[in-house]
Design a protein around this motif. Sequence first.
Motif, PDB file in Angstrom:
ATOM      1  N   PRO A  30       0.849  -1.198   0.000  1.00  0.00           N
ATOM      2  CA  PRO A  30       0.000   0.000   0.000  1.00  0.00           C
ATOM      3  C   PRO A  30       0.883   1.247   0.000  1.00  0.00           C
ATOM      4  CG  PRO A  30       0.079  -0.962   2.194  1.00  0.00           C
ATOM      5  CD  PRO A  30       0.834  -1.900   1.298  1.00  0.00           C
ATOM      6  N   VAL A  31       0.560   2.224  -0.836  1.00  0.00           N
ATOM      7  CA  VAL A  31       1.409   3.417  -0.965  1.00  0.00           C
ATOM      8  C   VAL A  31       0.556   4.671  -1.035  1.00  0.00           C
ATOM      9  CG1 VAL A  31       3.290   2.200  -2.142  1.00  0.00           C
ATOM     10  CG2 VAL A  31       1.453   3.233  -3.495  1.00  0.00           C
ATOM     11  N   SER A  32       1.190   5.786  -0.710  1.00  0.00           N
ATOM     12  CA  SER A  32       0.606   7.106  -0.921  1.00  0.00           C
ATOM     13  C   SER A  32       1.700   7.996  -1.493  1.00  0.00           C
ATOM     14  CB  SER A  32       0.077   7.677   0.402  1.00  0.00           C
ATOM     15  OG  SER A  32       1.119   7.754   1.355  1.00  0.00           O
ATOM     16  N   PRO A  33       1.331   9.092  -2.173  1.00  0.00           N
ATOM     17  CA  PRO A  33       2.350   9.966  -2.754  1.00  0.00           C
ATOM     18  C   PRO A  33       3.352  10.438  -1.702  1.00  0.00           C
ATOM     19  CG  PRO A  33       0.176  10.559  -3.579  1.00  0.00           C
ATOM     20  CD  PRO A  33      -0.043   9.570  -2.475  1.00  0.00           C
ATOM     21  N   ALA A  34       4.636  10.398  -2.057  1.00  0.00           N
ATOM     22  CA  ALA A  34       5.704  10.823  -1.139  1.00  0.00           C
ATOM     23  C   ALA A  34       6.823  11.454  -1.951  1.00  0.00           C
ATOM     24  CB  ALA A  34       6.212   9.648  -0.321  1.00  0.00           C
ATOM     25  N   GLY A  35       6.539  12.608  -2.539  1.00  0.00           N
ATOM     26  CA  GLY A  35       7.532  13.297  -3.354  1.00  0.00           C
ATOM     27  C   GLY A  35       8.020  12.427  -4.491  1.00  0.00           C
ATOM     28  N   ARG A  36       9.332  12.370  -4.654  1.00  0.00           N
ATOM     29  CA  ARG A  36       9.902  11.535  -5.711  1.00  0.00           C
ATOM     30  C   ARG A  36      10.157  10.111  -5.252  1.00  0.00           C
ATOM     31  NH1 ARG A  36      10.201  16.513  -7.109  1.00  0.00           N
ATOM     32  NH2 ARG A  36      10.872  17.255  -9.165  1.00  0.00           N
ATOM     33  N   LEU A  37       9.941   9.827  -3.977  1.00  0.00           N
ATOM     34  CA  LEU A  37      10.064   8.447  -3.496  1.00  0.00           C
ATOM     35  C   LEU A  37       8.921   7.589  -4.021  1.00  0.00           C
ATOM     36  CD1 LEU A  37      11.127   8.873   0.234  1.00  0.00           C
ATOM     37  CD2 LEU A  37      12.550   8.216  -1.712  1.00  0.00           C
ATOM     38  N   VAL A  38       7.715   8.139  -3.988  1.00  0.00           N
ATOM     39  CA  VAL A  38       6.531   7.454  -4.535  1.00  0.00           C
ATOM     40  C   VAL A  38       5.736   8.478  -5.320  1.00  0.00           C
ATOM     41  CG1 VAL A  38       4.434   6.166  -4.043  1.00  0.00           C
ATOM     42  CG2 VAL A  38       6.435   5.861  -2.570  1.00  0.00           C
ATOM     43  N   ILE A  39       5.676   8.313  -6.621  1.00  0.00           N
ATOM     44  CA  ILE A  39       4.946   9.221  -7.509  1.00  0.00           C
ATOM     45  C   ILE A  39       3.691   8.512  -8.001  1.00  0.00           C
ATOM     46  CG2 ILE A  39       5.018  10.495  -9.695  1.00  0.00           C
ATOM     47  CD1 ILE A  39       8.085  10.649  -9.337  1.00  0.00           C
ATOM     48  N   VAL A  40       2.542   9.143  -7.801  1.00  0.00           N
ATOM     49  CA  VAL A  40       1.270   8.578  -8.262  1.00  0.00           C
ATOM     50  C   VAL A  40       0.695   9.500  -9.312  1.00  0.00           C
ATOM     51  CG1 VAL A  40      -1.053   7.868  -7.622  1.00  0.00           C
ATOM     52  CG2 VAL A  40       0.850   7.483  -6.030  1.00  0.00           C
ATOM     53  N   GLU A  41       0.572   9.000 -10.536  1.00  0.00           N
ATOM     54  CA  GLU A  41      -0.018   9.757 -11.642  1.00  0.00           C
ATOM     55  C   GLU A  41      -1.048   8.875 -12.322  1.00  0.00           C
ATOM     56  OE1 GLU A  41       3.310  12.819 -13.237  1.00  0.00           O
ATOM     57  OE2 GLU A  41       3.739  10.721 -13.657  1.00  0.00           O
ATOM     58  N   ASP A  42      -2.317   9.322 -12.263  1.00  0.00           N
ATOM     59  CA  ASP A  42      -3.419   8.507 -12.759  1.00  0.00           C
ATOM     60  C   ASP A  42      -3.369   7.155 -12.036  1.00  0.00           C
ATOM     61  OD1 ASP A  42      -4.187  10.579 -14.494  1.00  0.00           O
ATOM     62  OD2 ASP A  42      -2.732   9.905 -15.983  1.00  0.00           O
ATOM     63  N   GLU A  43      -3.235   6.077 -12.771  1.00  0.00           N
ATOM     64  CA  GLU A  43      -3.176   4.750 -12.155  1.00  0.00           C
ATOM     65  C   GLU A  43      -1.747   4.227 -12.025  1.00  0.00           C
ATOM     66  OE1 GLU A  43      -5.911   3.227 -10.961  1.00  0.00           O
ATOM     67  OE2 GLU A  43      -6.937   5.076 -11.518  1.00  0.00           O
ATOM     68  N   ARG A  66       2.362  -5.619  -5.932  1.00  0.00           N
ATOM     69  CA  ARG A  66       1.101  -4.954  -6.292  1.00  0.00           C
ATOM     70  C   ARG A  66       0.971  -3.702  -5.423  1.00  0.00           C
ATOM     71  NH1 ARG A  66      -2.733  -8.948  -7.298  1.00  0.00           N
ATOM     72  NH2 ARG A  66      -2.678  -9.520  -5.077  1.00  0.00           N
ATOM     73  N   PHE A  67       0.961  -2.525  -6.081  1.00  0.00           N
ATOM     74  CA  PHE A  67       0.879  -1.251  -5.382  1.00  0.00           C
ATOM     75  C   PHE A  67      -0.574  -0.777  -5.338  1.00  0.00           C
ATOM     76  CE2 PHE A  67       5.105  -1.551  -7.262  1.00  0.00           C
ATOM     77  CZ  PHE A  67       5.909  -1.309  -6.148  1.00  0.00           C
ATOM     78  N   ARG A  68      -1.045  -0.490  -4.142  1.00  0.00           N
ATOM     79  CA  ARG A  68      -2.411  -0.004  -3.943  1.00  0.00           C
ATOM     80  C   ARG A  68      -2.331   1.380  -3.323  1.00  0.00           C
ATOM     81  NH1 ARG A  68      -5.893  -1.020   0.458  1.00  0.00           N
ATOM     82  NH2 ARG A  68      -4.334  -2.471   1.264  1.00  0.00           N
ATOM     83  N   VAL A  69      -2.935   2.384  -3.992  1.00  0.00           N
ATOM     84  CA  VAL A  69      -2.838   3.770  -3.546  1.00  0.00           C
ATOM     85  C   VAL A  69      -3.903   4.056  -2.490  1.00  0.00           C
ATOM     86  CG1 VAL A  69      -2.893   6.195  -4.263  1.00  0.00           C
ATOM     87  CG2 VAL A  69      -1.925   4.452  -5.794  1.00  0.00           C
ATOM     88  N   VAL A  70      -3.445   4.468  -1.314  1.00  0.00           N
ATOM     89  CA  VAL A  70      -4.324   4.781  -0.185  1.00  0.00           C
ATOM     90  C   VAL A  70      -3.726   5.965   0.565  1.00  0.00           C
ATOM     91  CG1 VAL A  70      -5.107   2.389   0.092  1.00  0.00           C
ATOM     92  CG2 VAL A  70      -3.098   3.184   1.350  1.00  0.00           C
ATOM     93  N   PRO A  71      -4.494   6.639   1.436  1.00  0.00           N
ATOM     94  CA  PRO A  71      -3.891   7.669   2.296  1.00  0.00           C
ATOM     95  C   PRO A  71      -2.792   7.078   3.166  1.00  0.00           C
ATOM     96  CG  PRO A  71      -6.284   7.845   2.315  1.00  0.00           C
ATOM     97  CD  PRO A  71      -5.961   6.565   1.601  1.00  0.00           C
ATOM     98  N   ARG A  72      -1.846   7.915   3.564  1.00  0.00           N
ATOM     99  CA  ARG A  72      -0.682   7.445   4.313  1.00  0.00           C
ATOM    100  C   ARG A  72      -1.075   6.679   5.577  1.00  0.00           C
ATOM    101  NH1 ARG A  72       4.646   6.000   3.896  1.00  0.00           N
ATOM    102  NH2 ARG A  72       5.831   6.597   5.733  1.00  0.00           N
TER     103      ARG A  72
END
Length: 276
Positions: free
Chosen positions: A39-52, A74-80
Amino acid sequence: MQSRLRIPRRIGRMLALACAAGLWVSGAVAGCSRVIEVPVSPAGRLVIVEDERVEGVLPELLREQGALIGCQFRFRVVPRARAAQAVFKSQMGDIYLPAMRQPERDATHLFLALIHQSLAVATERAHAPVPADLNKLLADKGLRGIFVRGYYFGAAYGDFVERLLADKRADIVPDIEAVSRMLHAGRADFTLLPFVTGQGALDLSPRTPLSQTAFRIEALEAEPLMENGVYLSRRNLEAADLVLLTQMFERAQAEGAVRRAYLRHYPAELVERLRF
């Protein structure tokens, strides 16, 4: 200077047994027993989420190194905060990243440090700078901080946030985007982030060149370096998968793959401020 991952003694024994049992052979693909949930959330350049799409330093490192040992992620985008809950409480996640070590998590999860860096204070360039010193920030009653729920950058950070909250001088928000908007609007004066990986983290467009960022980041004075890395779930992962993933990160660091992953997203002069 490269430093080896500090592997706990019990995991070290598991690595030795796995080698003896032939769980992997150099150059061969052993493979994880299942897809690894991250599970991931955006974290600057460490984790970049764009669209899917989920990209950035850490997802790209996992995909690159996973391909070498036959592991898929498998990366699932969720709040931190929900990412932390998935890995540490509900057992619906296998890897938590990026992470700082928290002793209370060590009984059930394995922390692997990948880099060391300074803590820093971040402000909007259009607004007045603030002191790069925790004691001075606490002393100035006119300053207000804002922080992301679920972020933790060590004991000094946690104590500092608690003292601001007790003084009713801090807000807690669900994500880094909310921090960016409130700093830009002047509803808060500063936040705290890692010095290197915090660069660009507050830009709403993750591809904004660092030279064009609207935020300034200054390393805090007299604060020790922080260990940054990942947590692996001992409760969720099969023993063989835990061993494989531990060795994957150890090899990535020893062979310079971690450093190269950072160089793909951060200027060399910033990467030089990291300790690997």
